[in-house]
Design an enzyme around this catalytic site. Structure first.
Site, PDB file in Angstrom:
ATOM      1  N   ARG A 187      52.398  78.925  12.820  1.00 57.97           N
ATOM      2  CA  ARG A 187      53.230  77.900  13.127  1.00 57.97           C
ATOM      3  C   ARG A 187      52.659  76.550  13.643  1.00 57.97           C
ATOM      4  NH1 ARG A 187      57.390  79.103  10.085  1.00 57.97           N
ATOM      5  NH2 ARG A 187      58.314  81.277  10.522  1.00 57.97           N
ATOM      6  N   HIS A 205      49.042  85.433  16.089  1.00 55.91           N
ATOM      7  CA  HIS A 205      49.463  85.546  14.941  1.00 55.91           C
ATOM      8  C   HIS A 205      50.267  84.191  14.717  1.00 55.91           C
ATOM      9  CE1 HIS A 205      50.383  87.104  11.064  1.00 55.91           C
ATOM     10  NE2 HIS A 205      51.599  87.102  11.413  1.00 55.91           N
ATOM     11  N   ARG A 265      62.103  84.901  12.530  1.00 58.86           N
ATOM     12  CA  ARG A 265      61.434  85.476  11.650  1.00 58.86           C
ATOM     13  C   ARG A 265      60.409  86.494  12.340  1.00 58.86           C
ATOM     14  NH1 ARG A 265      62.387  84.297   6.236  1.00 58.86           N
ATOM     15  NH2 ARG A 265      61.524  86.414   5.936  1.00 58.86           N
ATOM     16  N   HIS A 266      59.851  85.981  13.508  1.00 52.22           N
ATOM     17  CA  HIS A 266      58.725  86.800  13.950  1.00 52.22           C
ATOM     18  C   HIS A 266      59.017  87.914  14.721  1.00 52.22           C
ATOM     19  CE1 HIS A 266      55.889  83.829  12.699  1.00 52.22           C
ATOM     20  NE2 HIS A 266      56.753  83.054  12.835  1.00 52.22           N
ATOM     21  N   ARG A 267      59.154  88.981  13.755  1.00 56.25           N
ATOM     22  CA  ARG A 267      59.790  90.281  14.275  1.00 56.25           C
ATOM     23  C   ARG A 267      59.039  91.229  15.469  1.00 56.25           C
ATOM     24  NH1 ARG A 267      58.589  92.439   8.490  1.00 56.25           N
ATOM     25  NH2 ARG A 267      56.712  91.146   8.876  1.00 56.25           N
ATOM     26  N   SER A 312      74.205  83.124  24.610  1.00 59.19           N
ATOM     27  CA  SER A 312      75.528  83.945  23.699  1.00 59.19           C
ATOM     28  C   SER A 312      76.766  82.667  23.549  1.00 59.19           C
ATOM     29  CB  SER A 312      75.950  85.150  23.822  1.00 59.19           C
ATOM     30  OG  SER A 312      76.935  85.456  22.872  1.00 59.19           O
ATOM     31  N   ARG A 350      79.189  83.531  22.202  1.00 63.39           N
ATOM     32  CA  ARG A 350      80.381  84.296  22.270  1.00 63.39           C
ATOM     33  C   ARG A 350      80.801  84.307  23.718  1.00 63.39           C
ATOM     34  NH1 ARG A 350      79.631  89.954  20.106  1.00 63.39           N
ATOM     35  NH2 ARG A 350      81.908  89.906  19.866  1.00 63.39           N
ATOM     36  N   ARG A 373      82.625  78.719  17.218  1.00 61.31           N
ATOM     37  CA  ARG A 373      81.220  78.151  17.061  1.00 61.31           C
ATOM     38  C   ARG A 373      80.962  78.004  15.537  1.00 61.31           C
ATOM     39  NH1 ARG A 373      77.648  83.685  18.294  1.00 61.31           N
ATOM     40  NH2 ARG A 373      78.879  85.031  17.013  1.00 61.31           N
TER      41      ARG A 373
HETATM   42  C1  LIG Z   1      54.895  77.634   6.327  1.00 58.64           C
HETATM   43  C2  LIG Z   1      55.906  78.952   6.424  1.00 58.64           C
HETATM   44  C3  LIG Z   1      56.781  78.702   5.418  1.00 58.64           C
HETATM   45  C4  LIG Z   1      57.687  79.777   5.205  1.00 58.64           C
HETATM   46  N1  LIG Z   1      58.750  79.777   4.214  1.00 58.64           N
HETATM   47  C5  LIG Z   1      59.420  80.734   4.121  1.00 58.64           C
HETATM   48  C6  LIG Z   1      60.498  80.674   3.201  1.00 58.64           C
HETATM   49  O1  LIG Z   1      60.564  79.714   2.174  1.00 58.64           O
HETATM   50  N2  LIG Z   1      61.475  81.661   3.118  1.00 58.64           N
HETATM   51  C7  LIG Z   1      61.503  82.778   3.870  1.00 58.64           C
HETATM   52  O2  LIG Z   1      62.177  83.685   3.863  1.00 58.64           O
HETATM   53  N3  LIG Z   1      60.488  82.743   4.856  1.00 58.64           N
HETATM   54  C8  LIG Z   1      59.557  81.728   5.021  1.00 58.64           C
HETATM   55  N4  LIG Z   1      58.701  81.833   6.101  1.00 58.64           N
HETATM   56  C9  LIG Z   1      58.749  83.075   6.998  1.00 58.64           C
HETATM   57  C10 LIG Z   1      57.463  84.195   6.598  1.00 58.64           C
HETATM   58  O3  LIG Z   1      57.715  84.534   5.400  1.00 58.64           O
HETATM   59  C11 LIG Z   1      57.419  85.232   7.796  1.00 58.64           C
HETATM   60  O4  LIG Z   1      58.830  85.747   7.873  1.00 58.64           O
HETATM   61  C12 LIG Z   1      57.121  84.691   9.216  1.00 58.64           C
HETATM   62  O5  LIG Z   1      56.121  83.567   9.076  1.00 58.64           O
HETATM   63  C13 LIG Z   1      56.667  85.700   9.965  1.00 58.64           C
HETATM   64  O6  LIG Z   1      55.544  86.173   9.732  1.00 58.64           O
HETATM   65  P1  LIG Z   1      55.075  87.683   9.994  1.00 58.64           P
HETATM   66  O7  LIG Z   1      55.909  88.473   9.319  1.00 58.64           O
HETATM   67  O8  LIG Z   1      53.711  87.860   9.616  1.00 58.64           O
HETATM   68  O9  LIG Z   1      55.325  87.861  11.473  1.00 58.64           O
HETATM   69  P2  LIG Z   1      55.953  89.158  12.385  1.00 58.64           P
HETATM   70  O10 LIG Z   1      57.350  89.249  12.113  1.00 58.64           O
HETATM   71  O11 LIG Z   1      55.638  88.646  13.667  1.00 58.64           O
HETATM   72  O12 LIG Z   1      54.966  90.022  12.120  1.00 58.64           O
HETATM   73  C14 LIG Z   1      53.463  90.229  12.639  1.00 58.64           C
HETATM   74  C15 LIG Z   1      52.699  91.082  11.687  1.00 58.64           C
HETATM   75  O13 LIG Z   1      53.287  92.424  11.924  1.00 58.64           O
HETATM   76  C16 LIG Z   1      53.282  92.950  11.003  1.00 58.64           C
HETATM   77  N5  LIG Z   1      54.786  93.563  10.795  1.00 58.64           N
HETATM   78  C17 LIG Z   1      55.701  93.201  11.482  1.00 58.64           C
HETATM   79  N6  LIG Z   1      56.866  93.980  10.935  1.00 58.64           N
HETATM   80  C18 LIG Z   1      56.430  94.461   9.846  1.00 58.64           C
HETATM   81  C19 LIG Z   1      57.132  95.483   9.012  1.00 58.64           C
HETATM   82  N7  LIG Z   1      58.381  95.695   9.303  1.00 58.64           N
HETATM   83  N8  LIG Z   1      56.389  96.168   8.239  1.00 58.64           N
HETATM   84  C20 LIG Z   1      54.973  96.049   8.027  1.00 58.64           C
HETATM   85  N9  LIG Z   1      54.418  95.315   8.925  1.00 58.64           N
HETATM   86  C21 LIG Z   1      55.217  94.577   9.839  1.00 58.64           C
HETATM   87  C22 LIG Z   1      52.972  92.341   9.718  1.00 58.64           C
HETATM   88  O14 LIG Z   1      51.202  92.511   9.629  1.00 58.64           O
HETATM   89  C23 LIG Z   1      53.099  90.873  10.315  1.00 58.64           C
HETATM   90  O15 LIG Z   1      52.242  89.860   9.553  1.00 58.64           O
HETATM   91  C24 LIG Z   1      57.797  81.038   6.211  1.00 58.64           C
HETATM   92  C25 LIG Z   1      56.604  80.867   7.336  1.00 58.64           C
HETATM   93  C26 LIG Z   1      55.858  79.803   7.206  1.00 58.64           C
HETATM   94  C27 LIG Z   1      54.728  80.069   8.462  1.00 58.64           C
END
Ligand SMILES: Cc1cc2nc3c(=O)[nH]c(=O)nc-3n(C[C@H](O)[C@H](O)[C@H](O)COP(=O)(O)OP(=O)(O)OC[C@H]3O[C@@H](n4cnc5c(N)ncnc54)[C@H](O)[C@@H]3O)c2cc1C
Length: 263
Positions: free
Chosen positions: A227, A222, A115-117, A125, A127, A200
């Protein structure tokens, strides 16, 4: 530098670039002064002119030391600038340093990690090659502790039911059976000529996979902030804590400030 985590996982620091000094040097690009050094410098402190005392301090002031040089009378070193950069959340200088890791973890952990984009990933893979034939079996302590109420709804059990040792053991036996069955179905698919990318489908999120992840220091901080927090899943926290230690070995001053000032 590799640390074993959970029953079959690990994290390894592959490469890092930049340094605390390079971060300061980058921040000084605007004035072309570069990195000047840690610790008190030879120059007199700008604020107290070398006296070490707080200018104009009332005689009864508890700490009459100069607030800039802490009483040394010398111009403080670059730790002051680094502190300022972190305190004011200047991100760019910290983007000039970074690190790449190799991680073996259950797919359930990767689902959260991905989820950390702002990180880049390269994952083995399924595949092309079978994933490591290892599955995550949590310890009974992890299960029993995790079922205790903590106020964290995501981590708690359904209806607040607390798991007893015999229930934890029974569930682990069922989970081990499921893993075995999942592997049998996977291997059966491969034997029968089912394409690897379809075979898989039998895999569970308890199966371990392997990936590389890289980003800059700003974004690692971050990631760590989210985490290593108590509300994060125990398993990803275990990886994040080790990652933090590995970063501390390469960027000791920045990581000490991270601990002091937060993400
Ligand atoms: C304790 C916990 C519980 C969670 N529970 C859930 C859940 O129930 N369901 C769920 O779906 N997710 C959940 N998450 C995931 C959470 O919603 C985030 O997707 C994840 O933590 C990544 O965080 P981030 O977007 O800040 O990080 P990154 O993706 O690393 O991004 C870092 C920062 O870059 C900026 N950024 C990155 N991409 C963009 C963009 N496209 N547009 C604008 N700004 C951007 C933002 O400022 C962002 O904070 C959980 C996370 C945690 C830590």
């Amino acid at each position: 530098m590799r640390t074993e985590i959970l029953d079959h996982g690990y994290i390894e620091l592959l490469e890092s670039w930049g340094s605390d000094e390079f971060i300061v040097e980058t921040a000084r690009t605007s004035t072309a002064k570069g990195f000047l050094g840690w610790g008190p410098t030879e120059k007199d402190c700008n604020l107290c002119q070398g006296s070490g005392s707080f200018m104009g301090a009332a005689p009864d002031r508890e700490d009459p030391k100069c607030s800039a040089c802490k009483g040394t009378g010398k111009q403080p070193g670059d730790e002051k600038l680094l502190h300022f950069l972190r305190q004011q959340r200047h991100s760019t200088p910290f983007e000039f340093a970074g690190a790449a890791f190799e991680i073996q973890a259950p797919l359930a952990v990767f689902r959260e990690w991905h989820r950390h984009r702002t990180q880049s990933y390269a994952e083995v893979s399924a595949r092309y090659v079978p994933l490591p034939d290892v599955h995550y079996l949590p310890t009974t302590d992890r299960i029993i502790e995790g079922s205790k109420p903590t106020g964290n709804r995501q981590a708690s059990s359904v209806g607040g039911v607390q798991c007893a040792l015999e229930d934890a053991l029974a569930w682990l036996a069922e989970l081990a059976d499921l893993y075995e069955h999942s592997e049998r179905v996977y291997q059966s698919g491969l034997r029968r000529g089912v394409p690897k990318e379809l075979a898989r489908l039998s895999m569970t999120v308890g199966r371990y996979s392997k990936m590389r992840a890289t980003t800059d220091l700003h974004n690692w901080l971050h990631f760590l902030g989210l985490r290593t927090a108590p509300g994060a899943m125990y398993e990803i926290r275990a990886y994040a804590h080790e990652l933090q230690k590995m970063l501390a070995a390469r960027f000791p001053r920045t990581m000490a400030l991270y601990e002091e000032l937060g993400r």
